[in-house]
Design an enzyme around this catalytic site. Structure first.
Site, short mmCIF file in Angstrom:
data_model
loop_
_atom_site.label_atom_id
_atom_site.label_comp_id
_atom_site.label_asym_id
_atom_site.label_seq_id
_atom_site.Cartn_x
_atom_site.Cartn_y
_atom_site.Cartn_z
N ASN A 190 35.89 -19.26 -83.11
CA ASN A 190 35.75 -19.34 -82.06
C ASN A 190 34.11 -19.62 -81.45
O ASN A 190 33.39 -20.54 -81.84
CB ASN A 190 36.76 -18.07 -81.31
CG ASN A 190 36.37 -16.43 -81.12
OD1 ASN A 190 36.66 -16.51 -82.50
ND2 ASN A 190 35.84 -15.42 -80.53
N ASP A 191 33.78 -18.74 -80.91
CA ASP A 191 32.77 -19.03 -80.13
C ASP A 191 31.45 -19.92 -81.14
O ASP A 191 31.88 -18.75 -83.00
CB ASP A 191 32.17 -17.74 -79.37
CG ASP A 191 32.73 -17.15 -78.08
OD1 ASP A 191 34.15 -17.03 -78.57
OD2 ASP A 191 32.43 -15.36 -78.20
N LEU A 197 40.85 -19.17 -87.95
CA LEU A 197 40.37 -19.38 -86.83
C LEU A 197 38.75 -19.34 -86.25
O LEU A 197 38.47 -18.79 -86.39
CB LEU A 197 40.64 -18.62 -85.74
CG LEU A 197 40.66 -18.19 -84.25
CD1 LEU A 197 41.66 -17.95 -83.08
CD2 LEU A 197 39.79 -17.26 -84.30
C1 FRU Z 1 34.38 -14.47 -76.23
C2 FRU Z 1 34.49 -13.30 -77.14
C3 FRU Z 1 33.51 -12.92 -76.78
C4 FRU Z 1 33.36 -11.67 -78.20
C5 FRU Z 1 34.24 -13.18 -79.17
C6 FRU Z 1 34.77 -11.97 -80.06
O1 FRU Z 1 35.16 -15.69 -76.35
O2 FRU Z 1 35.71 -12.61 -76.58
O3 FRU Z 1 33.31 -12.03 -75.62
O4 FRU Z 1 31.74 -11.30 -78.79
O5 FRU Z 1 34.81 -13.59 -78.63
O6 FRU Z 1 35.46 -13.52 -81.33
#
Ligand code: FRU
Length: 543
Positions: free
Chosen positions: A103-104, A101
Site C-alpha cells: 500500500n502506501d 500486498l
Molecule cells: C493509508 C493507511 C495509513 C496507515 C497505513 C497502514 O492507506 O491507512 O493511514 O498508516 O495505510 O498500512
C-alpha cells in the site's frame, strides 16, 4: 522475571508478539497448548494474548531483545517466500511487490545522493495485516534496487504494523518516523505511537521506539502517518488525526532536536466537518506557496459514479507569525480510480516529486491476487504551481524508457500497438472516444462528451472484479490534450498539460493491445522498455 513469563508461554519460539500497556506485559502466543497453568489464567482466547501485571518497571532493554528475536524470525519467513509468480498484469516499469500486498509509499527521500523509497508491505498474503517497510534505492528515479527489509512489526510498540511515515535526512543519518500500531485484548483496542528508527548506512535501521507516546486530548487512536518538515528553525511533525467527535484533523508537534516533541495544536477547523479521519499528511512549498496534502476519509464525492470514501487532495496552507497553520481551498489531486496516500520529496535540483499508492484501502480483489500479489505505486510526478494551478507531469527521467517514436493518425479506425507498456500523446476534439487496452470484448475508454463538456473515463468493459467503473471530469478547454503512460495493467492519464490526472488500474487480457479512435487525431507513440527493479544481482523482483 520477563524470561520466566516467556517460559510460561512456551518459550520465545511460541511468541508471535510482545506488547506492553499500562504496567502489563502482554505476550501473544502461537500455540495455546504450550501455556503453563499460570499463563492460562491470564489468557485472552480471541487475541491469543497472555497478560501479566508487572508494574511500570518493565525492563525495556529486555523487551528490545525479545523484539529482535521476533524480527529475526520475521526476516527468515520473508526469505523463505517463494519467488514471484508469472503474471500478465505485472508492471514492467512501476514498483510492485513480489508477493503479498503493497500500500502506501513511505519515507520517500534523497539521502546522501541516493533516493530511498519504502512501501507498506504485507509480504505473506494479499490482505491488510501487520505491515512491514520494504525498501528500494535508486540513483536515477527510474531503476530501483531492492534492499533488505527496513522495518518489521517486531516490537512492543509496533507489533501490529509498522505503519506509514516519512524520512528526514541529516548529514550523518537517515531517520524514519512512522506509526507503531498495536492491538490489545478482547476488544482489539488500538494503540498508536509515533516512532523513530535511525540508520548510519541508509540500509540497516535501529528502532529508538516512540518519540510521541500518547494521544493529544480529545483524539482517538486513529492517529498516524507522521511527516516531519523544517519550518524556519523549528521541526514540525504533522500527524493525521481523528477527534473524539469523529472529525478528521491535523495534529502538529514541534521540536528543536528531532527527538523531543511538544504538542502544538490540532489544525483544520477552517474546513469544518471535512471527513471522519485525515490520513497521510504532507507539507511543502511550491513557487513560494505553502501546500498541504491530506487524505480525508468520508467527504462528499463529486459524482454519483464516485462511491469511494477515501479521497486525496491538496490545500493552500499558511503559517502566521505566531506559528499557527491555516488551511483552505481543498482540491483533488487525482481524478481517476486508484490513487491514495501520496508522498513527496525534493530532488537535489529543487524539484518536488510525488508518488502514491495506485490502489485504495477497500480494494483487495483484483485479478493479480490469483498470482499472489496486489497493488503498485504510481509513476513519479513533478509538481509545479502555474497560475495558482497545481500541475503534475511525469518526471523527465522517465523519458529514458522511451523506445523509438512512432507517429500515426487515426480516423474512426484502430491500430495494434503490440504492447501494453507505452507512452502516447494526442489532442482530441470534443465528441471523440478513445479506447485503450482493447480487444474484441474489453477496453478502457475516454469519452469527451460534447454537450456536457465532460470527460468520462470508463472501465466497465474490463476484467475488474470490484470498485467504481466511471469517473467524470468537467473541462472548459476547447480541445483536450493527453499524455498517457501505460504499464500492462495501469493507465496514468495527464490531461491538458498535467492540470488534471486520472490514475487507474485497468485489467484487460494480454492480447488487448489495440488503440481505437472514434474521431480524428494525430498520435505520438513510444513503446516503453522495462525498468530494472530488483535485487542487486539482477534477480528481478518483477517477472
Ligand atoms: C493509508 C493507511 C495509513 C496507515 C497505513 C497502514 O492507506 O491507512 O493511514 O498508516 O495505510 O498500512
Amino acid at each position: 522475571m520477563i524470561d520466566a513469563y516467556i517460559e510460561s508461554c512456551g518459550g520465545i519460539n511460541n511468541v508471535n508478539r510482545i506488547l506492553s500497556s499500562q504496567g502489563r506485559l502482554i505476550v501473544e502466543v502461537d500455540n495455546s497448548d504450550l501455556l503453563a497453568k499460570s499463563a492460562l489464567d491470564n489468557y485472552c482466547v480471541t487475541m491469543s494474548q497472555v497478560s501479566f501485571e508487572i508494574g511500570h518497571n518493565i525492563d525495556s532493554s529486555k523487551l528490545i531483545q525479545l523484539g529482535s528475536e521476533i524480527r529475526n524470525r520475521q526476516l527468515h519467513a520473508v526469505d523463505k517466500l517463494t519467488s514471484p509468480q508469472k503474471c500478465e498484469y505485472r508492471p514492467s516499469w512501476h514498483v510492485a511487490p513480489p508477493t503479498g500486498l503493497l500500500n502506501d509509499p513511505n519515507g520517500f527521500i534523497c539521502h546522501q545522493g541516493t533516493y530511498h523509497l519504502f512501501y507498506q508491505w504485507y509480504p505473506f498474503e494479499c490482505v491488510h495485516k501487520d505491515k512491514y517497510w520494504a525498501h528500494l534505492t535508486s540513483t536515477d528515479l527510474v531503476n530501483w534496487e531492492v534492499q533488505p527489509l527496513a522495518l518489521t512489526p517486531s516490537d512492543w510498540f509496533d507489533s501490529h504494523g509498522v505503519f506509514s511515515g516519512h524520512a528526514v535526512s541529516t548529514p550523518d543519518q537517515l531517520m524514519l518516523y512512522y506509526t507503531g500500531n498495536v492491538r490489545i485484548g478482547e476488544q482489539r483496542d488500538r494503540q498508536t505511537t509515533q516512532c523513530l528508527a535511525i540508520s548510519k548506512d541508509g540500509i540497516n535501521f535501529q528502532k529508538l521506539g516512540p518519540v510521541v507516546d500518547s494521544l493529544p486530548a480529545g483524539v482517538t487512536a486513529h492517529f498516524r502517518d507522521p511527516k516531519v518538515v523544517k519550518i524556519g528553525d523549528v521541526w514540525w511533525m504533522l500527524v493525521g488525526a481523528q477527534r473524539e467527535d469523529l472529525l478528521g484533523r491535523l495534529a502538529v508537534y514541534k521540536s528543536h532536536d528531532l527527538l523531543h516533541w511538544k504538542f502544538d495544536k490540532l489544525y483544520g477547523d477552517d474546513l469544518g466537518d471535512f471527513g471522519y479521519m485525515w490520513e497521510c499528511p504532507d507539507l511543502f512549498e511550491l513557487n513560494g506557496q505553502l501546500i498541504a496534502v491530506i487524505g480525508p476519509q468520508g467527504i462528499q464525492s463529486c459524482s454519483r459514479h464516485h462511491t469511494v470514501a477515501h479521497h486525496n487532495g491538496f490545500l493552500k496552507a499558511a503559517i502566521s507569525e505566531q506559528g499557527e497553520l491555516s488551511l483552505s481551498d481543498f482540491k483533488m489531486l487525482d481524478h481517476g480510480f486508484d490513487f491514495y496516500a501520496p508522498q513527496t520529496l525534493e530532488t537535489p535540483d529543487g524539484r518536488r516529486v510525488l508518488t502514491a499508492w495506485m490502489g485504495l484501502p477497500d480494494e483487495i480483489n483484483q485479478p493479480t491476487v490469483d498470482n499472489g500479489w496486489l497493488h503498485q505505486l504510481t509513476l513519479l510526478r513533478q509538481l509545479t504551481l502555474v497560475d495558482e494551478k497545481l500541475i503534475q507531469q511525469p518526471i523527465k527521467e522517465l523519458e529514458a524508457l522511451r523506445s523509438t517514436l512512432e507517429e500515426f493518425e487515426l480516423e474512426y479506425s484502430s491500430r495494434d500497438l503490440k504492447t501494453k507498456a507505452f507512452e502516447l500523446h494526442v489532442e482530441l476534439e470534443w465528441g471523440s472516444k478513445l479506447s485503450l487496452f482493447k480487444d474484441s470484448e474489453n477496453e478502457c475508454s475516454i469519452l469527451l462528451d460534447k454537450s456536457s463538456q465532460t470527460l468520462l473515463l470508463d472501465r466497465s468493459n474490463t476484467l475488474l472484479r470490484e470498485g467504481d467503473c466511471i469517473r467524470e471530469l468537467k473541462l472548459d478547454s476547447e480541445t483536450v490534450s493527453f499524455q498517457i503512460l501505460a504499464d500492462n495493467s495501469s493507465l496514468e492519464i495527464f490531461i491538458n498539460g498535467g492540470e488534471f490526472v486520472m490514475t487507474s488500474r485497468v485489467f484487460t487480457p494480454e492480447r488487448a493491445t489495440h488503440l481505437a479512435l472514434d474521431g480524428k487525431a494525430k498520435f505520438l507513440f513510444w513503446p516503453l522498455s522495462s525498468a530494472k527493479i530488483g535485487l542487486k544481482d539482477n534477480n528481478p523482483i518483477a517477472i
